[in-house]
Design an enzyme around this catalytic site. Structure first.
Site, short mmCIF file in Angstrom:
data_model
loop_
_atom_site.label_atom_id
_atom_site.label_comp_id
_atom_site.label_asym_id
_atom_site.label_seq_id
_atom_site.Cartn_x
_atom_site.Cartn_y
_atom_site.Cartn_z
N HIS A 1 16.22 66.63 56.23
CA HIS A 1 16.12 65.22 56.60
C HIS A 1 16.65 64.95 58.00
O HIS A 1 16.22 64.01 58.67
CB HIS A 1 16.88 64.35 55.59
CG HIS A 1 16.37 64.51 54.20
ND1 HIS A 1 15.09 64.16 53.82
CD2 HIS A 1 16.95 65.04 53.08
CE1 HIS A 1 14.91 64.44 52.55
NE2 HIS A 1 16.02 64.98 52.07
N ASP B 1 19.87 34.88 56.92
CA ASP B 1 19.35 33.59 57.37
C ASP B 1 19.65 32.60 56.24
O ASP B 1 20.44 32.92 55.33
CB ASP B 1 17.86 33.68 57.73
CG ASP B 1 16.95 33.90 56.53
OD1 ASP B 1 17.47 34.11 55.41
OD2 ASP B 1 15.71 33.87 56.69
N GLY C 1 13.85 40.28 52.94
CA GLY C 1 14.52 41.44 53.57
C GLY C 1 13.65 42.07 54.65
O GLY C 1 14.12 42.93 55.41
N HIS D 1 18.20 60.26 52.52
CA HIS D 1 17.08 60.80 53.28
C HIS D 1 16.97 60.24 54.69
O HIS D 1 16.46 60.92 55.59
CB HIS D 1 15.75 60.51 52.56
CG HIS D 1 15.59 61.31 51.29
ND1 HIS D 1 14.40 61.42 50.62
CD2 HIS D 1 16.49 62.02 50.56
CE1 HIS D 1 14.55 62.17 49.54
NE2 HIS D 1 15.82 62.54 49.47
C1 RB5 Z 1 12.47 32.15 55.49
O1 RB5 Z 1 11.70 31.17 54.89
C2 RB5 Z 1 11.81 33.51 55.32
O2 RB5 Z 1 10.65 33.58 56.08
C3 RB5 Z 1 12.78 34.60 55.72
O3 RB5 Z 1 13.94 34.49 54.97
C4 RB5 Z 1 12.32 36.02 55.53
O4 RB5 Z 1 11.83 36.26 54.25
C5 RB5 Z 1 11.47 36.57 56.58
O5 RB5 Z 1 11.13 37.77 56.56
#
Ligand code: RB5
Length: 144
Positions: A133, A8, A68, A98
């Site tokens: 695993h 994003d 993430g 794993h």
């Molecule tokens: C964006 O501001 C943020 O919410 C997004 O990058 C992320 O961390 C969401 O899990």
């Protein structure tokens, strides 16, 4: 090996680090976007990469957002995807050994270029261990 990459806006800057590392190491890349830092919704890009991996159009995927967490939650909604949030290189190795993870999720706001490069190195040089695993990974199924 073809790698699907997406992010994003929060992951966009470090996505360039990921793309450069993949190019240097001669991986084939499918960059699913975004292509600038304008605000976007991470599920849209997580889904694109997840479908490409689930459909075997890509061999594995890399996703980045601020923590993430969002991209990993979204990618894991796609059947066949095991998206792992790796906060450090050791997480990447263990996610492969794993969990046979097929998408690596990077916390762009909580990392640095050196950590990302070592994380990628571990991710691509580590195989699934199978054995005990395998039975566990086979139990990861949608249940409702
Ligand atoms: C964006 O501001 C943020 O919410 C997004 O990058 C992320 O961390 C969401 O899990």
């Amino acid at each position: 090996m073809k790698i699907g990459v997406g992010s994003d806006h929060a992951g966009f800057a470090f996505k360039q680090t990921v793309l450069a590392w993949l190019e240097r190491n001669r991986y084939e890349i499918n960059d699913f976007g975004p292509y600038n830092e304008e605000s976007v919704d991470y599920p849209d890009y997580a889904r694109k990469v997840a479908f490409a991996v689930a459909d075997a159009e890509c061999d594995s995927g890399i996703l980045l957002c601020g923590t993430g967490i969002g991209v990993s939650i979204a990618a894991n909604k796609v059947k066949g995807i095991r998206a792992a949030l790796a906060c450090n290189p050791e997480f990447a190795s263990l996610a492969r050994q794993h969990n046979n993870a097929n998408i690596l999720c990077i916390p762009a706001r909580f990392t640095d270029a050196v950590t990302i490069e070592q994380t990628l190195q571990n991710w691509f040089s580590t195989d699934f261990e199978g054995g005990r695993h395998e039975k566990r990974v086979n139990k990861i199924e949608p249940c409702c």
